[in-house]
Design an enzyme around this catalytic site. Structure first.
Site, PDB file in Angstrom:
ATOM      1  N   GLU A   1      40.559  -5.460   6.597  1.00 35.78           N
ATOM      2  CA  GLU A   1      40.773  -4.240   7.386  1.00 35.78           C
ATOM      3  C   GLU A   1      39.481  -3.726   8.020  1.00 35.78           C
ATOM      4  OE1 GLU A   1      44.214  -1.290   5.688  1.00 35.78           O
ATOM      5  OE2 GLU A   1      42.576  -1.686   4.308  1.00 35.78           O
TER       6      GLU A   1
ATOM      7  N   HIS B   1      47.130 -25.840  -5.257  1.00 42.40           N
ATOM      8  CA  HIS B   1      48.298 -26.189  -4.438  1.00 42.40           C
ATOM      9  C   HIS B   1      48.037 -25.960  -2.949  1.00 42.40           C
ATOM     10  CE1 HIS B   1      50.609 -26.932  -8.020  1.00 42.40           C
ATOM     11  NE2 HIS B   1      50.282 -25.741  -8.484  1.00 42.40           N
TER      12      HIS B   1
ATOM     13  N   LYS C   1      46.190   5.252  10.373  1.00 43.54           N
ATOM     14  CA  LYS C   1      46.303   5.780   9.013  1.00 43.54           C
ATOM     15  C   LYS C   1      47.766   5.909   8.615  1.00 43.54           C
ATOM     16  CE  LYS C   1      44.789   7.385   5.202  1.00 43.54           C
ATOM     17  NZ  LYS C   1      44.350   6.315   4.319  1.00 43.54           N
TER      18      LYS C   1
ATOM     19  N   TRP D   1      57.461  24.538  -9.450  1.00 41.47           N
ATOM     20  CA  TRP D   1      58.074  23.244  -9.137  1.00 41.47           C
ATOM     21  C   TRP D   1      58.913  22.900 -10.357  1.00 41.47           C
ATOM     22  CZ3 TRP D   1      57.583  18.094 -10.951  1.00 41.47           C
ATOM     23  CH2 TRP D   1      58.089  17.126 -10.087  1.00 41.47           C
TER      24      TRP D   1
ATOM     25  N   GLU E   1      44.692  -6.499  -2.907  1.00 42.45           N
ATOM     26  CA  GLU E   1      44.172  -5.237  -2.361  1.00 42.45           C
ATOM     27  C   GLU E   1      42.710  -5.420  -1.935  1.00 42.45           C
ATOM     28  OE1 GLU E   1      45.299  -2.666  -1.192  1.00 42.45           O
ATOM     29  OE2 GLU E   1      43.682  -1.218  -1.230  1.00 42.45           O
TER      30      GLU E   1
ATOM     31  N   ARG F   1      50.710  21.933  -2.640  1.00 45.95           N
ATOM     32  CA  ARG F   1      51.057  21.177  -3.842  1.00 45.95           C
ATOM     33  C   ARG F   1      52.557  20.899  -3.938  1.00 45.95           C
ATOM     34  NH1 ARG F   1      46.803  22.430  -7.939  1.00 45.95           N
ATOM     35  NH2 ARG F   1      48.269  22.054  -9.602  1.00 45.95           N
TER      36      ARG F   1
ATOM     37  N   LYS G   1      41.329  -4.879   1.867  1.00 45.03           N
ATOM     38  CA  LYS G   1      40.213  -3.983   2.210  1.00 45.03           C
ATOM     39  C   LYS G   1      39.200  -4.721   3.071  1.00 45.03           C
ATOM     40  CE  LYS G   1      41.510  -0.946   1.603  1.00 45.03           C
ATOM     41  NZ  LYS G   1      42.772  -0.623   1.093  1.00 45.03           N
TER      42      LYS G   1
ATOM     43  N   CYS H   1      53.373  23.097  -9.829  1.00 41.78           N
ATOM     44  CA  CYS H   1      53.188  24.547  -9.944  1.00 41.78           C
ATOM     45  C   CYS H   1      51.764  24.966  -9.572  1.00 41.78           C
ATOM     46  CB  CYS H   1      53.436  24.993 -11.368  1.00 41.78           C
ATOM     47  SG  CYS H   1      55.058  24.571 -11.978  1.00 41.78           S
TER      48      CYS H   1
ATOM     49  N   ASN I   1      51.694  26.777 -15.946  1.00 46.55           N
ATOM     50  CA  ASN I   1      51.766  25.426 -15.371  1.00 46.55           C
ATOM     51  C   ASN I   1      51.852  24.474 -16.522  1.00 46.55           C
ATOM     52  OD1 ASN I   1      51.373  26.112 -12.793  1.00 46.55           O
ATOM     53  ND2 ASN I   1      49.377  25.133 -12.556  1.00 46.55           N
ATOM     54  N   GLY I   2      52.697  23.483 -16.435  1.00 43.43           N
ATOM     55  CA  GLY I   2      52.743  22.469 -17.486  1.00 43.43           C
ATOM     56  C   GLY I   2      54.113  22.409 -18.124  1.00 43.43           C
TER      57      GLY I   2
END
Ligand code: G6P
Length: 610
Positions: free
Chosen positions: A490, A506, A605, A75, A483, A27, A487, A2, A100-101
């Site tokens: 990349e 191992h 991207k 929403w 991750e 949004r 990074k 919202c 909102n909420g």
């Protein structure tokens, strides 16, 4: 999600409200509406399902003229998207409200107000608030006092703006758990859920704090805190472009996006959690019914989003006790599946346009999964449009190809989802409260880590001339290590591999020597002692260790072991926090190596082709 806009001015406000709504379209929403108090002291309202353009057509044909107004993009959470459920909601002909909420105790209040003779025309929780304020208005005769009295009965999260035709010179606004900003003008003032909505009319903003209630007039803004004490909130000037596709003071988008994380993690929590609970209705109207019936979760994603899914698996199995599988989309889409009954299909994607993820979703919809939930950062993307339920991350535009803030906001959204699912599977209330409280601490802990930037930059020098590296973690820190390795490879082009630390012996141990830096994420948890043994295995082979750990993990700095001490964090939220130093490490290595940090070679991207 919202959006709210409001204005009190000398000029007609319809145009300001419409432009504000257009700017909140990003949004995501399903209907829009506005209410304006006109020159004859009447409240007029227009509401339309669908786009703001539909509302614009309606109010162009029948203008709402007046100097005080509120507007909203909805929403749906309580009640389907429809004209009667769209905001503003009214009590009688004169009081209008946008919200909102989520009001958690709305059913109880609704029953009470119905018994007192209030008639309901919608299925929303917001209409309850409208009638509750009107009830107090009849007794107290002042809108401000009525709002103040009414909100003491509300449980949940809200940002409210209320107008009444009997008091045509002001609006009353308040916030608790959902954002609200006051735009300061000259001889006119505004409010909105996001400052972007008000940029055409002002660049000066006052951010309300939790529990604040404010009286907004053309020439004054009076704010009281939760205790009723008059308070002043600082006025900040919006730096044009600082929040959009502009690097601002930062050398690279990636660094800017790393530094935005405290703010966007908080934004992703807003309206979805109280101080101690997750508001599951914030996940959508169908959430409660769906979560009751989920017996298995299948997560699908690519790249960094896949790593977010890997972390979520630990959470979902530990907290919700629901089996969870995670697979990269490009594999999932090309194999046969055994689908367990009542399996929720969960796609994670920053862009919402990744071709493999979309193909997997389309296949899953045909294959008989119970429902598709998307965690996504781009409203209106294909993934959002094609999923049954959506949790939007609030990372804002991410420009750097190497994903940073999208990842930590995905984790935030995934933890909120997990807690909602866990509640349906018997998670104790106090455990939920413990984790929600820990989540509230995360933005501050990420800021503490950003303050370690200089030390991490220093550490990065050891990687500059290396060709290979290993990243180790155990449990939910293993995907964090993955991750971290992603990074580094990349953006610095250094070969980086992640291993669960227990697998070291191992195979990868054969590679360890002084030319192979080994990065380890080691918060104090049940596995830290085992992890320390793994570190000894590395040291014994002359490997150089770079350890990110909290004090209580007890990893000592000595010859061959470099320790970066991080704040103490809750075990569940640790993956979010421990990701950040690894982002900074990769960033600095890449800068030292002189690579194109924001647009690394060969990468895109948004991968919209297979
Ligand atoms: C590309 C990007 C990554 C991203 C991945 C998945 O590889 O470079 O940063 O993690 O796609 O993208 P998505 O938008 O689906 O999260």
């Amino acid at each position: 999600m919202c959006g709210i806009v409001g204005a009190v001015s000398e000029r007609d406000v319809q145009g300001i409200l419409l432009e504000g709504l257009r700017r909140l379209e990003y949004r995501g929403y399903d209907s829009a509406g506005m209410a304006v108090v006109n020159g004859s002291n009447q409240t007029q309202r227009a509401r339309e399902v669908g786009k703001v353009a539909a509302l614009a057509d309606a109010v162009t044909a029948h203008p709402l003229e007046g100097h005080l107004g509120i507007a909203h993009t909805r929403w749906a959470t309580h009640g389907v998207p429809s004209q009667v459920n769209a905001h503003p909601h009214m009590s009688g002909e004169r009081l209008a409200i946008v919200h909102n909420g989520i009001i958690e105790n709305y059913q109880e209040l609704r029953d009470e107000l119905k018994a007192e003779g209030f008639e309901f025309t919608s299925q929303t929780d917001t209409e309850v608030v409208a009638h509750l304020i009107e009830k107090h208005y009849r007794k107290l005769g002042k809108l401000y006092d009525a709002v103040k009295a009414a909100i003491t009965r509300l449980r949940g999260a809200y940002a409210l703006s209320v107008v009444h035709a009997d008091e045509p010179d002001h609006m009353v606004v308040c916030r608790e758990g959902s954002p609200l900003v006051v735009g300061v003008g000259i001889g006119e003032n505004f409010i909105a859920s996001d400052q972007l909505a008000l940029l055409p009319v002002t660049d000066r903003f006052m951010f309300l704090e939790e529990g604040d209630i404010a009286d907004i007039r053309r020439n004054s803004i009076e704010i009281h805190d939760r205790e009723g004490t008059p308070v002043e909130r600082d006025i900040t000037r919006f730096e044009h472009g600082a929040d959009s596709a502009d690097k601002g003071e930062y050398r690279h988008f990636m660094l800017k996006e790393i530094y935005e994380q405290p703010k966007v993690i908080k934004a992703t929590m807003e309206g979805r959690v109280t101080g101690s609970r997750v508001l599951e209705q914030a996940l959508g109207t169908e959430a409660a019914n769906l979560l009751d019936n989920v017996r298995h979760v299948q997560i699908i994603a690519c790249g960094t989003s896949y790593h977010a899914g890997m972390v979520a698996r630990y959470w979902i199995e530990e907290l919700a006790g629901v089996p969870c599988s995670v697979e990269v989309a490009s594999e999932f889409r090309y194999r046969k599946h055994v689908i367990q009954p009542d399996t929720l299909f969960l796609c994670i994607s920053q862009s919402g346009e990744t071709a493999d993820t979309l193909a997997a979703l389309r296949q899953a919809k045909k294959a008989g999964f119970r429902a598709a939930l998307a965690i996504c950062n781009v409203p209106g993307s294909s993934l959002v449009r094609e999923s049954d339920l959506v949790i939007m991350t609030q990372a804002g535009p991410e420009i750097g190809v190497a994903s940073t803030k999208a990842f930590t906001t995905q984790l935030t959204a995934l933890l909120i989802f997990t807690l909602a699912l866990a509640r349906h599977n018997g998670l104790a209330e106090d455990k939920e409260a413990e984790i929600v409280k820990a989540l509230h601490l995360v933005p501050g802990q990420v800021s503490d880590i950003l303050a370690l930037n200089a030390g991490i930059e220093e550490m990065s020098k050891a990687f500059m001339d290396k060709f290979h590296s290993l990243f180790l973690g155990r449990g939910s820190q293993f995907p964090v290590a993955m991750e971290g390795a992603l990074k580094l490879k990349e953006i610095s082009y250094i070969h980086a591999e992640a291993y669960p630390a227990g697998e070291l012996k191992h195979g990868p141990l054969a590679l360890v020597d002084s030319e192979m830096p080994v990065v380890t994420v080691a918060p104090n948890n049940d596995l830290v002692e085992k992890l320390k043994s793994n570190l000894e295995e590395v040291r014994a082979r002359g490997g150089e260790l770079f350890v990110f750990a909290d004090k209580s993990a007890g990893v000592q700095e000595e010859e061959g072991i470099h320790v970066m001490q991080l704040p103490e964090v809750h075990e569940i939220t640790a993956p979010i926090v421990y990701t950040v130093p690894l982002q900074l490490l990769s960033y600095h290595v890449a800068v030292l190596k002189g690579t194109d940090v924001d647009q690394p070679r060969n990468l895109a991207k948004s991968v919209t082709v297979e």
